[in-house]
Write a protein that holds these residues in place. Structure first.
Motif, PDB file in Angstrom:
ATOM      1  N   PHE A 136       1.217  -1.420   0.195  1.00 26.71           N
ATOM      2  CA  PHE A 136      -0.173  -0.057   0.028  1.00 26.71           C
ATOM      3  C   PHE A 136       1.153   1.035   0.083  1.00 26.71           C
ATOM      4  O   PHE A 136       2.614   1.151  -0.014  1.00 26.71           O
ATOM      5  N   LEU A 137       0.316   2.151  -0.922  1.00 24.53           N
ATOM      6  CA  LEU A 137       0.722   3.694  -0.512  1.00 24.53           C
ATOM      7  C   LEU A 137      -0.008   4.893   0.292  1.00 24.53           C
ATOM      8  O   LEU A 137      -1.390   4.805  -0.084  1.00 24.53           O
ATOM      9  N   LEU A 138       0.820   5.075   1.120  1.00 28.16           N
ATOM     10  CA  LEU A 138      -0.129   5.798   2.096  1.00 28.16           C
ATOM     11  C   LEU A 138       0.230   7.881   1.613  1.00 28.16           C
ATOM     12  O   LEU A 138       1.852   7.357   1.709  1.00 28.16           O
ATOM     13  N   ALA A 139      -0.841   8.673   1.646  1.00 25.09           N
ATOM     14  CA  ALA A 139      -1.010   9.847   0.775  1.00 25.09           C
ATOM     15  C   ALA A 139      -1.282  10.909   1.977  1.00 25.09           C
ATOM     16  O   ALA A 139      -2.523  10.539   1.706  1.00 25.09           O
ATOM     17  N   ALA A 140      -0.470  12.072   2.086  1.00 25.98           N
ATOM     18  CA  ALA A 140      -0.917  13.089   3.425  1.00 25.98           C
ATOM     19  C   ALA A 140      -1.236  13.987   2.555  1.00 25.98           C
ATOM     20  O   ALA A 140      -0.658  14.753   1.502  1.00 25.98           O
ATOM     21  N   ILE A 141      -2.901  14.417   2.656  1.00 23.64           N
ATOM     22  CA  ILE A 141      -3.254  15.531   1.345  1.00 23.64           C
ATOM     23  C   ILE A 141      -3.589  16.837   1.945  1.00 23.64           C
ATOM     24  O   ILE A 141      -3.798  16.468   3.308  1.00 23.64           O
ATOM     25  N   LYS A 142      -2.810  17.867   0.900  1.00 24.63           N
ATOM     26  CA  LYS A 142      -2.916  19.122   2.096  1.00 24.63           C
ATOM     27  C   LYS A 142      -4.221  19.559   3.069  1.00 24.63           C
ATOM     28  O   LYS A 142      -4.309  20.408   3.971  1.00 24.63           O
ATOM     29  N   ASN A 143      -5.250  19.122   2.274  1.00 32.98           N
ATOM     30  CA  ASN A 143      -6.747  19.336   2.547  1.00 32.98           C
ATOM     31  C   ASN A 143      -7.246  18.403   3.936  1.00 32.98           C
ATOM     32  O   ASN A 143      -8.890  18.104   3.599  1.00 32.98           O
ATOM     33  N   ARG A 144      -6.510  17.965   4.479  1.00 33.39           N
ATOM     34  CA  ARG A 144      -6.713  17.445   5.755  1.00 33.39           C
ATOM     35  C   ARG A 144      -7.062  15.827   5.298  1.00 33.39           C
ATOM     36  O   ARG A 144      -8.333  15.766   6.036  1.00 33.39           O
ATOM     37  N   GLN A 145      -6.880  15.093   4.385  1.00 38.55           N
ATOM     38  CA  GLN A 145      -7.221  13.683   4.568  1.00 38.55           C
ATOM     39  C   GLN A 145      -6.103  13.136   4.213  1.00 38.55           C
ATOM     40  O   GLN A 145      -4.998  13.625   3.671  1.00 38.55           O
ATOM     41  N   LEU A 146      -6.005  11.890   4.627  1.00 32.55           N
ATOM     42  CA  LEU A 146      -4.737  10.205   4.067  1.00 32.55           C
ATOM     43  C   LEU A 146      -5.797   9.310   3.334  1.00 32.55           C
ATOM     44  O   LEU A 146      -6.144   8.777   3.499  1.00 32.55           O
ATOM     45  N   ASN A 154      -9.314   3.798   0.229  1.00 31.56           N
ATOM     46  CA  ASN A 154     -10.098   4.758   1.338  1.00 31.56           C
ATOM     47  C   ASN A 154      -9.618   6.199   1.865  1.00 31.56           C
ATOM     48  O   ASN A 154      -8.276   6.136   1.467  1.00 31.56           O
ATOM     49  N   VAL A 155      -9.852   7.190   1.772  1.00 30.01           N
ATOM     50  CA  VAL A 155      -8.964   8.132   2.473  1.00 30.01           C
ATOM     51  C   VAL A 155     -10.177   8.956   3.595  1.00 30.01           C
ATOM     52  O   VAL A 155     -12.270   8.751   3.877  1.00 30.01           O
TER      53      VAL A 155
END
Length: 369
Positions: A30-40, A83-84
């Motif tokens: 899996f790859l996990l990404a931290a998005i600037k709009n407060r989501q993972l 999922n987000v």
């Protein structure tokens, strides 16, 4: 013609998406990404490998016929998140060791990771048995609620290290969540941290920041740096139009070499002699650097729509990967031991995360939104 404002806003939002940080789980699934709009966002790398590279299909088991990930993905959406999860403000991510330490594809793996934000650190657990839940384990508060965490690493197995905008570096004990040390020799905010292999005879913590300094610390016994480098003072590295800041560092496991980039030119330094050994004149600034392929290569990226790779034994012939991302903030890398396979991922000011397997061109893209 009536316009659906919600769809229009969602479409427009994709062009203002920024992925601040990303990690590939220790088993490569899996790859996990931290998005600037407060989501993972959580992506299935395994599914993309199966879809795009036939040579990998037979090397990844089908989880005894019960493929949990397939319950969340259709064929059309394999490059979109499984999922987000909504989060508080995320500035950086760092992976902790999985419960299953073997780098294999097993359905009982649990993934633990650290999230840095403003005024606090949090650890989360994501279980393969329940992909729709991301459970917070514990939280650490910084001395100030307004302090932003810019970088996280692990020092040994039980210390979390946070580099912050207040120019301080804090270490915390994983078991007690108590602060164990504070390093305060930088005079501007921290950009990047790296801890050398804690199994080595003398593990060190390295830091760099807006002040242009690279400092090395023996985090076990002293809060004073034992190594100090200032690349901006080298006339061959200086680029006054970009500034003196160092945005990223990485160190070989044996504490022999350090690579750094930022405003000054991308450079490789020999740590024992504190000498600059090689320079790569990148077309823009550098935000992410790392050693790859058993420390035989360096990969770096930042502005100028380009990823640079160069071999330590052939530094005069760097390779380039063209990217559609204007500014790359994070490089992900995973080596699959079982079938001798390397995977790279790049993210930044784009709703796309680019992935490649051969370090020559982008093979496919993951879509955050």
């Amino acid at each position: 013609m009536e316009v659906d404002n919600n769809k229009y806003i969602d479409h427009l939002r994709s062009y203002y998406t920024t992925v601040l940080s990303q990690i590939i789980t220790n088993d490569g699934r899996f790859l996990l990404a931290a998005i600037k709009n407060r989501q993972l966002a959580v992506f299935s790398v395994e599914k993309c490998l199966k879809e795009f590279h036939r040579d990998v299909v037979e090397l990844i088991p089908n989880n005894n016929g019960d493929d949990l990930v397939s319950n969340f993905l259709s064929h059309q959406n394999r490059r979109r998140p499984i999922n987000v999860f909504p989060m508080e403000r995320i500035t950086c991510l760092h992976s902790m060791q999985t419960a299953n330490k073997m780098k294999t594809f097993h359905s009982d793996s649990q993934y633990r990771f650290i999230v840095g934000g403003v005024g606090r650190l949090k650890t989360y657990r994501l279980s393969m048995q329940n992909l729709d839940e991301c459970e917070q384990e514990w939280m650490i508060k910084l001395p100030s609620d307004s302090t932003m965490i810019n970088a996280i690493t692990m020092a040994g197995e039980n210390r979390i290290v946070a580099g912050c905008e207040d120019a301080n570096i804090y270490t915390f004990d994983c078991e007690t969540q108590q602060q164990t040390a504070k390093f305060s020799e930088h005079n501007d905010y921290i950009h990047s941290l790296k801890c050398s292999n804690h199994d080595s005879a003398s593990p060190l913590l390295y830091s760099c920041g807006e002040d242009g300094r690279i400092l090395g610390w023996d985090y076990r016994s002293s809060n004073k740096p034992i190594i100090s480098l200032e690349p901006f003072r080298n006339p061959e590295l200086r680029r006054t139009q970009y500034g003196k800041w160092i945005g990223s560092i990485d160190v070989t496991d044996n504490n022999e070499w350090i690579v750094c980039g930022g405003g000054p030119k991308l450079s490789l330094w020999h740590l024992r002699s504190a000498k600059c050994a090689h320079i790569i004149d990148t077309p823009g600034v550098v935000y992410s650097t790392r050693f790859i392929a058993d420390n035989s290569k360096v990969m770096a990226a930042g502005t100028a729509n380009q990823v640079i790779i160069w071999q330590l034994n052939d530094p005069m012939n760097p390779q380039h990967i063209d990217s559609s991302i204007n500014t790359i903030y994070s490089i992900g890398y995973h080596h699959y031991d079982k079938f001798d396979y390397d995977l790279y991922s790049f993210s930044g000011d784009s709703y796309q995360i680019e992935v490649c397997k051969n370090a020559k061109f982008i093979d496919w893209k993951l879509y955050v939104s």
